[in-house]
Design a protein around this motif. Structure first.
Motif, PDB file in Angstrom:
ATOM      1  N   ILE A   1      -2.692   8.712  11.668  1.00 37.44           N
ATOM      2  CA  ILE A   1      -2.568   9.195  10.268  1.00 37.44           C
ATOM      3  C   ILE A   1      -1.838   7.869   9.451  1.00 37.44           C
ATOM      4  O   ILE A   1      -0.604   7.408  10.064  1.00 37.44           O
ATOM      5  N   ALA A   2      -2.599   7.294   8.503  1.00 41.68           N
ATOM      6  CA  ALA A   2      -2.178   6.387   7.615  1.00 41.68           C
ATOM      7  C   ALA A   2      -2.078   6.748   6.272  1.00 41.68           C
ATOM      8  O   ALA A   2      -2.735   7.483   5.799  1.00 41.68           O
ATOM      9  N   TYR A   3      -0.912   6.555   5.366  1.00 43.53           N
ATOM     10  CA  TYR A   3      -0.959   6.920   4.281  1.00 43.53           C
ATOM     11  C   TYR A   3      -0.627   6.018   3.052  1.00 43.53           C
ATOM     12  O   TYR A   3       0.332   4.932   3.744  1.00 43.53           O
ATOM     13  N   ASP A   4      -0.814   5.953   2.114  1.00 47.97           N
ATOM     14  CA  ASP A   4      -0.212   5.178   0.830  1.00 47.97           C
ATOM     15  C   ASP A   4       1.198   5.769   0.384  1.00 47.97           C
ATOM     16  O   ASP A   4       1.276   6.744  -0.144  1.00 47.97           O
ATOM     17  N   HIS A   5       2.370   4.870   0.524  1.00 53.20           N
ATOM     18  CA  HIS A   5       3.507   5.288   0.247  1.00 53.20           C
ATOM     19  C   HIS A   5       3.396   5.679  -1.227  1.00 53.20           C
ATOM     20  O   HIS A   5       2.500   5.081  -1.987  1.00 53.20           O
ATOM     21  N   ARG A   6       4.317   6.377  -1.701  1.00 56.92           N
ATOM     22  CA  ARG A   6       4.426   6.848  -3.434  1.00 56.92           C
ATOM     23  C   ARG A   6       4.513   5.555  -4.099  1.00 56.92           C
ATOM     24  O   ARG A   6       5.047   4.590  -3.491  1.00 56.92           O
ATOM     25  N   GLY A   7       3.756   5.200  -5.247  1.00 53.25           N
ATOM     26  CA  GLY A   7       3.890   3.967  -5.785  1.00 53.25           C
ATOM     27  C   GLY A   7       2.951   3.041  -5.299  1.00 53.25           C
ATOM     28  O   GLY A   7       2.690   1.902  -5.874  1.00 53.25           O
TER      29      GLY A   7
ATOM     30  N   ALA B   1      -2.491   2.299   3.364  1.00 48.33           N
ATOM     31  CA  ALA B   1      -2.955   2.960   4.438  1.00 48.33           C
ATOM     32  C   ALA B   1      -4.044   1.847   5.109  1.00 48.33           C
ATOM     33  O   ALA B   1      -4.203   1.783   6.385  1.00 48.33           O
ATOM     34  N   ARG B   2      -4.665   1.070   4.395  1.00 38.25           N
ATOM     35  CA  ARG B   2      -5.705   0.172   4.930  1.00 38.25           C
ATOM     36  C   ARG B   2      -5.080  -0.798   5.779  1.00 38.25           C
ATOM     37  O   ARG B   2      -5.647  -1.493   6.540  1.00 38.25           O
ATOM     38  N   THR B   3      -3.693  -1.145   5.533  1.00 37.37           N
ATOM     39  CA  THR B   3      -3.163  -2.144   6.342  1.00 37.37           C
ATOM     40  C   THR B   3      -3.108  -1.998   7.679  1.00 37.37           C
ATOM     41  O   THR B   3      -3.260  -2.898   8.505  1.00 37.37           O
ATOM     42  N   TRP B   4      -3.453  -0.826   8.143  1.00 38.01           N
ATOM     43  CA  TRP B   4      -3.476  -0.450   9.613  1.00 38.01           C
ATOM     44  C   TRP B   4      -4.814  -0.321  10.258  1.00 38.01           C
ATOM     45  O   TRP B   4      -4.943   0.209  11.458  1.00 38.01           O
ATOM     46  N   GLY B   5      -5.923  -0.441   9.431  1.00 37.06           N
ATOM     47  CA  GLY B   5      -7.298  -0.374   9.759  1.00 37.06           C
ATOM     48  C   GLY B   5      -7.661  -0.911  11.113  1.00 37.06           C
ATOM     49  O   GLY B   5      -8.174  -0.107  12.062  1.00 37.06           O
ATOM     50  N   LYS B   6      -7.497  -2.291  11.551  1.00 38.01           N
ATOM     51  CA  LYS B   6      -7.553  -2.644  12.732  1.00 38.01           C
ATOM     52  C   LYS B   6      -7.043  -2.017  13.827  1.00 38.01           C
ATOM     53  O   LYS B   6      -7.444  -1.838  14.975  1.00 38.01           O
ATOM     54  N   VAL B   7      -5.714  -1.606  13.506  1.00 39.61           N
ATOM     55  CA  VAL B   7      -4.876  -1.123  14.717  1.00 39.61           C
ATOM     56  C   VAL B   7      -5.399   0.410  15.180  1.00 39.61           C
ATOM     57  O   VAL B   7      -5.553   0.648  16.248  1.00 39.61           O
ATOM     58  N   ILE B   8      -5.686   1.000  13.821  1.00 35.92           N
ATOM     59  CA  ILE B   8      -6.219   2.358  14.120  1.00 35.92           C
ATOM     60  C   ILE B   8      -7.580   2.251  14.805  1.00 35.92           C
ATOM     61  O   ILE B   8      -7.873   3.255  15.876  1.00 35.92           O
ATOM     62  N   GLU B   9      -8.594   1.208  14.437  1.00 38.73           N
ATOM     63  CA  GLU B   9      -9.799   1.311  15.073  1.00 38.73           C
ATOM     64  C   GLU B   9      -9.643   0.994  16.626  1.00 38.73           C
ATOM     65  O   GLU B   9     -10.341   1.731  17.368  1.00 38.73           O
ATOM     66  N   GLY B  10      -8.535   0.309  17.271  1.00 41.20           N
ATOM     67  CA  GLY B  10      -8.240   0.421  18.650  1.00 41.20           C
ATOM     68  C   GLY B  10      -7.743   1.322  19.271  1.00 41.20           C
ATOM     69  O   GLY B  10      -7.656   1.768  20.556  1.00 41.20           O
TER      70      GLY B  10
ATOM     71  N   GLN C   1      -7.763   9.676  11.194  1.00 38.49           N
ATOM     72  CA  GLN C   1      -8.800   9.454  12.211  1.00 38.49           C
ATOM     73  C   GLN C   1      -8.322   9.814  13.728  1.00 38.49           C
ATOM     74  O   GLN C   1      -7.200   9.701  14.233  1.00 38.49           O
ATOM     75  N   GLY C   2      -9.490   9.822  14.365  1.00 40.90           N
ATOM     76  CA  GLY C   2      -9.208   9.941  15.830  1.00 40.90           C
ATOM     77  C   GLY C   2      -8.834  11.516  16.377  1.00 40.90           C
ATOM     78  O   GLY C   2      -8.698  12.389  15.505  1.00 40.90           O
ATOM     79  N   ALA C   3      -8.437  11.605  17.655  1.00 48.24           N
ATOM     80  CA  ALA C   3      -8.096  12.642  18.272  1.00 48.24           C
ATOM     81  C   ALA C   3      -7.063  12.495  19.248  1.00 48.24           C
ATOM     82  O   ALA C   3      -7.295  11.618  20.229  1.00 48.24           O
ATOM     83  N   GLY C   4      -6.214  13.565  19.445  1.00 42.86           N
ATOM     84  CA  GLY C   4      -5.444  13.309  20.509  1.00 42.86           C
ATOM     85  C   GLY C   4      -4.106  14.339  20.486  1.00 42.86           C
ATOM     86  O   GLY C   4      -3.868  14.650  19.157  1.00 42.86           O
ATOM     87  N   GLY C   5      -3.442  14.455  21.578  1.00 45.44           N
ATOM     88  CA  GLY C   5      -2.333  15.375  21.553  1.00 45.44           C
ATOM     89  C   GLY C   5      -1.148  14.669  20.769  1.00 45.44           C
ATOM     90  O   GLY C   5      -0.563  15.554  20.143  1.00 45.44           O
TER      91      GLY C   5
ATOM     92  N   LYS D   1      -7.926   5.231  17.909  1.00 50.00           N
ATOM     93  CA  LYS D   1      -8.273   6.499  17.584  1.00 50.00           C
ATOM     94  C   LYS D   1      -9.010   7.025  18.640  1.00 50.00           C
ATOM     95  O   LYS D   1      -9.172   8.153  18.641  1.00 50.00           O
ATOM     96  N   GLN D   2      -9.383   6.511  19.633  1.00 51.76           N
ATOM     97  CA  GLN D   2      -9.909   7.059  20.839  1.00 51.76           C
ATOM     98  C   GLN D   2      -9.150   7.741  21.701  1.00 51.76           C
ATOM     99  O   GLN D   2      -9.553   8.935  22.177  1.00 51.76           O
TER     100      GLN D   2
END
Length: 180
Positions: free
Chosen positions: A49-55, A32-41, A15-19, A43-44
């Motif tokens: 980028i958040a991902y689910d680790h293997r397993g 990846a969902r663990t970071w949802g609220k942090v990313i919301e703040g 999500q989001g954009a930036g250099g 992503k502007q």
């Protein structure tokens, strides 16, 4: 979206954009969902980028090994696959341990490292029975609730708590010695 790296399919959310990109590595039991609220703040101003680790989460649970080295290798391969030129690793607990290992390699483009209550960079000395017991906490909701109560020091909104409990139980089967 899914990316195949090191022979496993990783579920990735971007999500989001930036250099500068922020690459989020979750705790043992998260996703990846663990970071949802942090990313919301963030992503502007940043590519997040958040991902689910293997397993974990919606990523493959069929890999032969699940070591911290594997997690660091996956993060590095994913960063290369995404073509990130400038990025910061953000790791929580086990994700912090993998982020520390990756950062120690001094990969191209790494601009920073943010550690949120990271696990120690070396394996914790404990009896194998205790390690197995900790792993099996997530086998059922009751155990996941006990673990979450020890992890979350502040009250969680009910929907966040439910998401965490769901994620904690969405894991690969236990393999002895699998998280060295």
């Amino acid at each position: 979206m899914y990316y195949q790296v090191n022979g496993v399919n990783l579920h990735v959310e971007q999500q989001g954009a930036g250099g500068t990109a922020l690459v989020f590595l979750h705790f043992y039991g998260g996703s990846a969902r663990t970071w949802g609220k942090v990313i919301e703040g963030l992503k502007q101003d940043y590519t997040c980028i958040a991902y689910d680790h293997r397993g974990w989460g919606d990523s493959d649970k069929t890999a032969a090994t699940y070591t911290i080295k594997d997690l660091a290798d996956d993060a590095q391969a994913l960063i290369q696959e995404l073509g990130l030129k400038r990025y910061v690793l953000v790791g929580h607990s086990m994700g912090g341990k993998a982020a520390q290992l990756l950062a120690s390699r001094r990969p191209a483009g790494l601009e920073g490292l943010v550690l949120v209550a990271p696990s120690t960079p070396t394996p914790q000395d404990m009896p194998e029975e205790m390690r197995a017991s900790m792993v099996h906490f997530y086998d059922n909701r009751e155990g996941a609730e006990i673990a979450l109560n020890n992890i979350a020091l502040l009250p969680l909104e009910e929907h966040v708590r439910e998401m965490a409990l769901e994620d904690m139980q969405k894991k690969r089967p236990f393999v002895p010695g699998g998280l060295a």
